[in-house]
Motif scaffolding. Structure first.
Motif, mmCIF file in Angstrom:
data_model
loop_
_atom_site.group_PDB
_atom_site.id
_atom_site.type_symbol
_atom_site.label_atom_id
_atom_site.label_comp_id
_atom_site.label_asym_id
_atom_site.label_seq_id
_atom_site.Cartn_x
_atom_site.Cartn_y
_atom_site.Cartn_z
ATOM 1 N N PHE A 1 -0.098 -7.034 -3.981
ATOM 2 C CA PHE A 1 -0.779 -8.148 -3.331
ATOM 3 C C PHE A 1 0.212 -9.135 -2.725
ATOM 4 O O PHE A 1 -0.048 -9.743 -1.684
ATOM 5 C CB PHE A 1 -1.691 -8.878 -4.323
ATOM 6 C CG PHE A 1 -2.594 -9.885 -3.662
ATOM 7 C CD1 PHE A 1 -3.649 -9.481 -2.858
ATOM 8 C CD2 PHE A 1 -2.372 -11.248 -3.822
ATOM 9 C CE1 PHE A 1 -4.471 -10.407 -2.235
ATOM 10 C CE2 PHE A 1 -3.195 -12.180 -3.196
ATOM 11 C CZ PHE A 1 -4.242 -11.752 -2.409
ATOM 12 N N ASN A 2 1.385 -9.287 -3.357
ATOM 13 C CA ASN A 2 2.413 -10.171 -2.788
ATOM 14 C C ASN A 2 2.877 -9.665 -1.428
ATOM 15 O O ASN A 2 3.190 -10.456 -0.531
ATOM 16 C CB ASN A 2 3.596 -10.295 -3.756
ATOM 17 C CG ASN A 2 3.286 -11.180 -4.952
ATOM 18 O OD1 ASN A 2 2.441 -12.072 -4.870
ATOM 19 N ND2 ASN A 2 3.951 -10.925 -6.065
ATOM 20 N N ASP A 3 2.932 -8.349 -1.266
ATOM 21 C CA ASP A 3 3.303 -7.778 0.038
ATOM 22 C C ASP A 3 2.268 -8.142 1.084
ATOM 23 O O ASP A 3 2.609 -8.395 2.245
ATOM 24 C CB ASP A 3 3.430 -6.259 -0.071
ATOM 25 C CG ASP A 3 4.647 -5.835 -0.876
ATOM 26 O OD1 ASP A 3 5.556 -6.666 -1.050
ATOM 27 O OD2 ASP A 3 4.673 -4.675 -1.329
ATOM 28 N N LYS A 4 1.005 -8.159 0.680
ATOM 29 C CA LYS A 4 -0.066 -8.525 1.608
ATOM 30 C C LYS A 4 0.068 -9.994 2.025
ATOM 31 O O LYS A 4 -0.093 -10.330 3.208
ATOM 32 C CB LYS A 4 -1.418 -8.270 0.944
ATOM 33 C CG LYS A 4 -2.599 -8.354 1.888
ATOM 34 C CD LYS A 4 -3.871 -7.863 1.213
ATOM 35 C CE LYS A 4 -5.024 -7.821 2.205
ATOM 36 N NZ LYS A 4 -6.261 -7.263 1.601
ATOM 37 N N ILE A 5 0.371 -10.865 1.067
ATOM 38 C CA ILE A 5 0.572 -12.281 1.369
ATOM 39 C C ILE A 5 1.770 -12.471 2.295
ATOM 40 O O ILE A 5 1.727 -13.250 3.256
ATOM 41 C CB ILE A 5 0.771 -13.092 0.074
ATOM 42 C CG1 ILE A 5 -0.506 -13.061 -0.775
ATOM 43 C CG2 ILE A 5 1.167 -14.539 0.394
ATOM 44 C CD1 ILE A 5 -1.712 -13.669 -0.111
#
Length: 212
Positions: free
Chosen positions: A39-43
């Motif tokens: 999810f951090n990659d998405k952010i």
């Protein structure tokens, strides 16, 4: 399953995701933040896209189209664009545009200046019909009329422009010059024309949309 606020099934979520994409398809600043394993990659992807948009830095890749075999599964948004180029000493490009989608018309004023790295700084605002007509009433270097089809491929938006003389050009806005771009397999490319000034919209307009 770990979010009580989400009541959709996987199928329903996929359907809603598709409908949202179709609703925004054709917007000049459409960006799709795809699912990621982390999810951090998405952010981080989201932040990267926002930083690029607020920089107003434009990098476009263009290809001359030889043939198109439309995939029936591909949906697109179509618009008719009338673009007029105005004389200027301040900008590399100064233009106004009338964009018609169905029975609705939107008017734009756009300026562009080339940056040292080869990209362009673009400023574009929506204007009303009165301002558009006032600018159109002055001196015009030339104009083009084209039909634009916007479609998604691999969650990236492409623009396919067909001019009055039958010329077809595929455009894609990228963030880096060396970005790897997967082109639609159902479009036959004749050649890339990204740096070919002969095929620029401004040059086509000045030549009267007649390319030899």
């Amino acid at each position: 399953e770990n979010n009580l606020a989400r009541s959709e099934s996987i199928e329903k979520a996929q359907y809603l995701d598709y409908e949202i994409k179709m609703a925004w398809l054709g917007h000049p600043k459409l960006r799709i933040i795809s699912s990621a394993e982390n999810f951090n990659d998405k952010i981080n992807h989201l932040i990267y896209e926002i930083e690029h948009l607020v920089s107003q830095k434009e990098i476009e890749r263009k290809w001359l189209i030889k043939n198109i075999d439309w995939d029936n599964s591909i949906e697109f948004k179509q618009s008719t664009i009338k673009q007029y180029y105005l004389p200027t000493d301040k900008y590399d490009e100064f233009r106004i545009r009338e964009k018609q989608i169905d029975h609705y018309k939107i008017y734009y004023l756009t300026t562009k200046n080339k940056l040292p790295d080869g990209s362009r700084f673009e400023e574009e605002i929506i204007i009303d019909k009165i301002a558009f007509d006032q600018l159109l009433d002055g001196s015009i270097l030339g104009h083009i009329i084209k039909t634009r089809k916007c479609f998604l491929h691999k969650d990236r938006m492409f623009e396919l422009d067909e001019f009055e003389n039958g010329l077809k050009i595929l455009e894609f806005e990228t963030k880096e010059f060396d970005e790897q771009i997967e082109l639609p397999p159902w479009i036959e490319i004749e050649k890339e024309i990204t740096n070919d000034k002969e095929y620029s919209n401004k040059n086509l307009a000045i030549k009267g949309n007649k390319f030899q």
